[in-house]
Design an enzyme around this catalytic site. Structure first.
Site, PDB file in Angstrom:
ATOM      1  N   SER A  14       0.985  -1.282  -0.051  1.00 10.81           N
ATOM      2  CA  SER A  14       0.165   0.127  -0.149  1.00 10.81           C
ATOM      3  C   SER A  14       0.969   1.075  -0.149  1.00 10.81           C
ATOM      4  CB  SER A  14      -0.908   0.172   1.236  1.00 10.81           C
ATOM      5  OG  SER A  14      -1.487   1.349   1.338  1.00 10.81           O
ATOM      6  N   HIS A  39      -1.578  -0.947  -4.181  1.00 10.94           N
ATOM      7  CA  HIS A  39      -2.918  -0.896  -3.453  1.00 10.94           C
ATOM      8  C   HIS A  39      -2.763   0.780  -3.065  1.00 10.94           C
ATOM      9  CE1 HIS A  39      -6.051  -1.635  -0.433  1.00 10.94           C
ATOM     10  NE2 HIS A  39      -5.504  -0.898   0.102  1.00 10.94           N
ATOM     11  N   ASP A  41      -4.586   3.959  -1.683  1.00  8.11           N
ATOM     12  CA  ASP A  41      -5.811   4.253  -0.388  1.00  8.11           C
ATOM     13  C   ASP A  41      -6.166   5.548  -0.512  1.00  8.11           C
ATOM     14  OD1 ASP A  41      -6.014   1.908   1.335  1.00  8.11           O
ATOM     15  OD2 ASP A  41      -3.909   2.306   1.670  1.00  8.11           O
ATOM     16  N   MET A  43      -8.659   8.641   0.454  1.00  7.14           N
ATOM     17  CA  MET A  43      -9.573   9.108   1.696  1.00  7.14           C
ATOM     18  C   MET A  43      -9.888  10.702   1.422  1.00  7.14           C
ATOM     19  SD  MET A  43      -7.393   7.383   4.798  1.00  7.14           S
ATOM     20  CE  MET A  43      -6.233   6.052   4.419  1.00  7.14           C
ATOM     21  N   HIS A  75      -8.597   1.456  -3.464  1.00  5.80           N
ATOM     22  CA  HIS A  75      -9.457   1.356  -2.336  1.00  5.80           C
ATOM     23  C   HIS A  75      -9.970   2.734  -1.600  1.00  5.80           C
ATOM     24  CE1 HIS A  75      -9.516   0.183   2.527  1.00  5.80           C
ATOM     25  NE2 HIS A  75     -10.620   0.388   1.763  1.00  5.80           N
ATOM     26  N   MET A  77     -11.893   4.881   0.436  1.00 10.97           N
ATOM     27  CA  MET A  77     -12.547   5.278   1.698  1.00 10.97           C
ATOM     28  C   MET A  77     -13.114   6.582   1.572  1.00 10.97           C
ATOM     29  SD  MET A  77      -9.307   3.592   3.977  1.00 10.97           S
ATOM     30  CE  MET A  77      -8.499   3.688   2.292  1.00 10.97           C
ATOM     31  N   MET A 146     -11.596  -5.201   6.236  1.00 11.54           N
ATOM     32  CA  MET A 146     -10.746  -4.524   7.124  1.00 11.54           C
ATOM     33  C   MET A 146     -10.374  -5.213   8.481  1.00 11.54           C
ATOM     34  SD  MET A 146     -10.042  -1.925   5.079  1.00 11.54           S
ATOM     35  CE  MET A 146      -8.877  -1.128   6.476  1.00 11.54           C
ATOM     36  N   ASP A 181      -6.766  -6.050   4.881  1.00  8.48           N
ATOM     37  CA  ASP A 181      -6.125  -4.714   4.905  1.00  8.48           C
ATOM     38  C   ASP A 181      -5.978  -4.355   6.215  1.00  8.48           C
ATOM     39  OD1 ASP A 181      -5.058  -2.314   4.465  1.00  8.48           O
ATOM     40  OD2 ASP A 181      -6.768  -1.633   2.998  1.00  8.48           O
TER      41      ASP A 181
HETATM   42  C1  DX5 Z   1      -6.000   1.995   5.913  1.00  6.13           C
HETATM   43  C2  DX5 Z   1      -5.696   1.587   4.606  1.00  6.13           C
HETATM   44  C3  DX5 Z   1      -4.575   0.760   4.453  1.00  6.13           C
HETATM   45  C4  DX5 Z   1      -3.167   0.942   5.144  1.00  6.13           C
HETATM   46  C5  DX5 Z   1      -2.677  -0.255   5.739  1.00  6.13           C
HETATM   47  O1  DX5 Z   1      -7.240   2.490   6.087  1.00  6.13           O
HETATM   48  O2  DX5 Z   1      -6.835   1.034   4.012  1.00  6.13           O
HETATM   49  O3  DX5 Z   1      -4.420   0.002   3.094  1.00  6.13           O
HETATM   50  O4  DX5 Z   1      -2.157   1.201   3.941  1.00  6.13           O
HETATM   51  O5  DX5 Z   1      -1.420   0.185   6.565  1.00  6.13           O
HETATM   52  P1  DX5 Z   1      -0.887  -0.928   7.525  1.00  6.13           P
HETATM   53  O6  DX5 Z   1      -0.295  -2.058   6.496  1.00  6.13           O
HETATM   54  O7  DX5 Z   1       0.182  -0.045   7.870  1.00  6.13           O
HETATM   55  O8  DX5 Z   1      -1.902  -1.259   8.615  1.00  6.13           O
HETATM   56 ZN    ZN Z   2      -6.484   0.003   1.963  1.00  8.19          ZN
END
Ligand code: DX5
Ligand code: ZN
Length: 223
Positions: A14, A39, A41, A43, A75, A77, A146, A181
């Site tokens: 990620s 991946h 992320d 947000m 992903h 969010m 998650m 994740d």
């Molecule tokens: C968190 C993200 C993850 C994040 C995971 O909301 O969706 O993809 O990068 O990070 P680690 O592997 O550090 O828990």
């Molecule tokens: Zn993620």
């Protein structure tokens, strides 16, 4: 052209924990080490408090990822993800996963993702029951469970997650990719694979290391 999600066990770095000043290099490093799923992320400051990246950054690494034979796993969010699907598809996403909790129109959003030419995933938060996925399971390519609350990298793996993963796998069946994740590292990865996950997102365990390639390999070797 959309690249098919892998059905074998893979670790997806990620970029949330990457150094954005040299993002292309960081992506190249983990892909040279063998990663084939990157991946991303996204947000929005509403569904989760932080604001991270949008289609511009996804598009900026798309050639690097696709050129090395990889795929972009986006992903979302964000609230009302159905409004943003086309932008991420245009940016080069191969798979787009959104949260079940983020829209009243789950079935419609899956259709929108497919119509945009991408594979579709639905994610559920730790407090959302696995059974929530039962109606949509036959329409998705991927289910994301998650194992931390979404929003931040570097959180502790929720210990109940393997049991939840087993229930998710039971609900979605063998043909849907089950992704996990949050808090994935050398110690937690064998457990989640044992519970039915095949796509393992790892952020801080890879990019939080001074040597992301070696860190990626250590997780793969632990499996
Ligand atoms: C968190 C993200 C993850 C994040 C995971 O909301 O969706 O993809 O990068 O990070 P680690 O592997 O550090 O828990
Ligand atoms: Zn993620």
């Amino acid at each position: 052209m959309t690249r098919a999600l892998p059905h074998d066990v893979q670790v997806a770095p990620s970029i949330l924990s990457a150094d954005y000043a040299r993002l292309g290099d960081q992506v190249r490093t983990v892909m040279e080490a063998g990663a084939r799923v990157i991946h991303c992320d996204v947000m929005d400051g509403h569904f989760v408090p932080p604001i991270t990246i949008g289609p511009l950054i996804v598009g900026a690494i798309a050639d690097e990822v696709h050129g090395a034979g990889g795929l972009l796993d986006v992903h979302l969010m964000i609230e009302r993800p159905e409004h943003q699907v086309r932008e991420f598809a245009r940016a080069g996403a191969d798979n787009i996963t959104f949260h079940y909790e983020a829209t009243p129109h789950v079935h419609y959003t899956v259709n929108t993702i497919r119509e945009a030419g991408c594979q579709a995933g639905v994610a559920i938060n730790p407090g959302t029951p696995a059974e929530t996925l039962s109606e949509i399971a036959g329409h998705v390519d991927l289910a994301l469970c998650m194992s931390v609350n979404p929003g931040w990298g570097g959180q502790r793996f929720i210990p109940a997650s393997p049991g939840k993963l087993e229930r998710v796998r039971g609900v979605v069946g063998a043909d849907v990719v089950v992704e996990v994740d949050g808090g994935i590292d050398e110690e937690t990865s064998p457990t989640v694979v044992g519970a039915g996950a095949t796509l393992l997102v790892a952020g801080s365990a890879v990019f939080g290391s001074p040597d992301p390639a070696a860190a990626y390999r250590r997780i793969v070797d632990a499996l």
